[in-house]
Design an enzyme around this catalytic site. Sequence first.
Site, PDB file in Angstrom:
ATOM      1  N   TYR A 121     -14.451   1.965  10.146  1.00 52.65           N
ATOM      2  CA  TYR A 121     -12.931   2.355  10.363  1.00 52.65           C
ATOM      3  C   TYR A 121     -12.850   3.010  11.567  1.00 52.65           C
ATOM      4  O   TYR A 121     -11.752   2.284  12.471  1.00 52.65           O
ATOM      5  CB  TYR A 121     -12.559   3.335   9.294  1.00 52.65           C
ATOM      6  CG  TYR A 121     -11.111   3.713   8.995  1.00 52.65           C
ATOM      7  CD1 TYR A 121     -10.371   2.716   8.642  1.00 52.65           C
ATOM      8  CD2 TYR A 121     -10.722   5.071   9.421  1.00 52.65           C
ATOM      9  CE1 TYR A 121      -8.851   3.334   8.611  1.00 52.65           C
ATOM     10  CE2 TYR A 121      -9.320   5.377   9.131  1.00 52.65           C
ATOM     11  CZ  TYR A 121      -8.390   4.444   8.725  1.00 52.65           C
ATOM     12  OH  TYR A 121      -7.178   4.656   8.415  1.00 52.65           O
ATOM     13  N   ALA A 170      -0.844   0.723  13.321  1.00 55.85           N
ATOM     14  CA  ALA A 170      -1.183   2.067  12.501  1.00 55.85           C
ATOM     15  C   ALA A 170      -2.726   2.380  12.892  1.00 55.85           C
ATOM     16  O   ALA A 170      -3.401   2.096  12.515  1.00 55.85           O
ATOM     17  CB  ALA A 170      -1.104   1.834  11.225  1.00 55.85           C
ATOM     18  N   GLY A 195       0.719  -1.303   0.004  1.00 57.60           N
ATOM     19  CA  GLY A 195      -0.025   0.065   0.020  1.00 57.60           C
ATOM     20  C   GLY A 195       0.853   1.459  -0.084  1.00 57.60           C
ATOM     21  O   GLY A 195       2.124   1.148  -0.252  1.00 57.60           O
ATOM     22  N   PHE A 196       0.187   2.465   0.207  1.00 54.86           N
ATOM     23  CA  PHE A 196       0.788   3.702   0.215  1.00 54.86           C
ATOM     24  C   PHE A 196       1.773   3.798   1.299  1.00 54.86           C
ATOM     25  O   PHE A 196       3.205   3.685   1.195  1.00 54.86           O
ATOM     26  CB  PHE A 196      -0.242   4.844   0.158  1.00 54.86           C
ATOM     27  CG  PHE A 196       0.195   6.201   0.586  1.00 54.86           C
ATOM     28  CD1 PHE A 196       1.343   6.599  -0.157  1.00 54.86           C
ATOM     29  CD2 PHE A 196      -0.474   6.758   1.538  1.00 54.86           C
ATOM     30  CE1 PHE A 196       1.854   7.862   0.181  1.00 54.86           C
ATOM     31  CE2 PHE A 196       0.123   8.158   1.916  1.00 54.86           C
ATOM     32  CZ  PHE A 196       1.137   8.599   1.351  1.00 54.86           C
ATOM     33  N   ASN A 250      -4.711 -11.312  15.171  1.00 56.41           N
ATOM     34  CA  ASN A 250      -3.760 -12.326  14.608  1.00 56.41           C
ATOM     35  C   ASN A 250      -2.273 -11.942  14.734  1.00 56.41           C
ATOM     36  O   ASN A 250      -1.216 -12.634  15.027  1.00 56.41           O
ATOM     37  CB  ASN A 250      -3.913 -12.576  13.227  1.00 56.41           C
ATOM     38  CG  ASN A 250      -5.357 -13.372  12.979  1.00 56.41           C
ATOM     39  OD1 ASN A 250      -5.662 -14.073  13.919  1.00 56.41           O
ATOM     40  ND2 ASN A 250      -5.802 -13.573  11.914  1.00 56.41           N
ATOM     41  N   ASP A 309       0.430  -8.592   2.166  1.00 52.47           N
ATOM     42  CA  ASP A 309      -0.683  -7.840   1.526  1.00 52.47           C
ATOM     43  C   ASP A 309      -1.677  -8.751   0.778  1.00 52.47           C
ATOM     44  O   ASP A 309      -1.143  -9.717   0.246  1.00 52.47           O
ATOM     45  CB  ASP A 309      -0.121  -6.745   0.430  1.00 52.47           C
ATOM     46  CG  ASP A 309      -1.164  -5.504   0.475  1.00 52.47           C
ATOM     47  OD1 ASP A 309      -2.169  -5.673   0.166  1.00 52.47           O
ATOM     48  OD2 ASP A 309      -0.659  -4.283   0.736  1.00 52.47           O
ATOM     49  N   ASP A 323      -3.910 -12.535   3.390  1.00 53.22           N
ATOM     50  CA  ASP A 323      -4.953 -11.815   4.069  1.00 53.22           C
ATOM     51  C   ASP A 323      -4.692 -12.029   5.586  1.00 53.22           C
ATOM     52  O   ASP A 323      -5.037 -13.069   6.249  1.00 53.22           O
ATOM     53  CB  ASP A 323      -6.338 -12.315   3.571  1.00 53.22           C
ATOM     54  CG  ASP A 323      -7.557 -11.560   4.303  1.00 53.22           C
ATOM     55  OD1 ASP A 323      -7.238 -10.843   5.211  1.00 53.22           O
ATOM     56  OD2 ASP A 323      -8.341 -11.299   3.790  1.00 53.22           O
TER      57      ASP A 323
END
Length: 327
Positions: A146, A115, A11-12, A100, A32, A57
């Site tokens: 989120y 994060a 990702g970014f 996990n 990822d 995943d």
Amino acid sequence: MKKVLITGGAGFLGSHLCDRFIREGFHVIAMDNLITGDLKNIEHLFPLEHFEFYHHDVTKFVHVPGKLDYILHFASPASPIDYLKIPIQTLKVGSLGTLNLLGLAKEKKARILVASTSEVYGDPLVHPQNEDYFGNVSPIGPRGVYDEAKRFMESITMAYHRFHKVDTRIVRIFNTYGSRMRLNDGRVVPTFLGQALRGEDLTVFGDGKQTRSFCYIDDQVEGIYRLLMSDYTDPINIGNPHETTIKEFAEEIIKLTGTTQKIIYKPLPQDDPMQRQPDITRARQLLDWEPRVERAEGLKKVFEYFKSLPPGELAQKHHREFNKNPL
Ligand code: UDP
């Protein structure tokens, strides 16, 4: 050689972290499921002996053979449009995924940094936001999937720290921009730059009086790296306190890009926070960190990056469909 697992590594933020840890001489495993990540972000690392990619995943059991020194859990959709489109995956990666990875950290005796986000403050009633503020979050609104997943992430991380003595770190990331953001992820920086490049009007939501504070990727990565290497286990804000209204920001982009297009107004999305600015006193004092890159300088670099993309990519202005069962 120290070994680090970076989830969301394609990702970014994750891919920039991979670059940094490779530069620091680590063995890096990027993990990822490629729902929002993209292999293009890390393909330059594939030839390296000390870089590995696992297509996995993290909401499923995570296995990594051998020793592991550090884990950075950065797997998650991170734009409001993404989590509106894939709400269940967003909840699962913040909750089951974190569980996990904390289990893996315990097993391997690895230090884990998770994060978190300024979204834990919701639509804040305290300004600027310091780490002691508990937030103003709607659990059932569109952002709830989120915000609540990240609040759970912080909660279970502290529980593993207190109960299992896992060595944990929590970063609360404020709006960050840089190369490798998806042009069509709906976030304001790639959206405005993409619109300017395609010669479209810039879409400001609401009256544009809502504020954000944008941090350049290199500053963000430096803050995260310092936090990981510090002894501090409570959450720390990492972001740039230089605040702007979204309308002023659109004007700044018009000036920077030289576009002749204008601003048009669209409805404000539900629960869009009215103001956001990190209080970074703690990061200054404990990590000796503060952002160094001015917005004008950072935006110029990202503009150059988007300009360098193949025309086909620039044309993809519509949000893509996600693969709901990636593995
Ligand atoms: N925004 C906007 N036009 C757009 C995209 C976003 O005015 O085309 C606004 C959005 O309503 C929010 C701010 O820009 O107030 C930042 O949005 P973003 O999605 O980047 O992140 P957020 O901080 O809201 O999670």
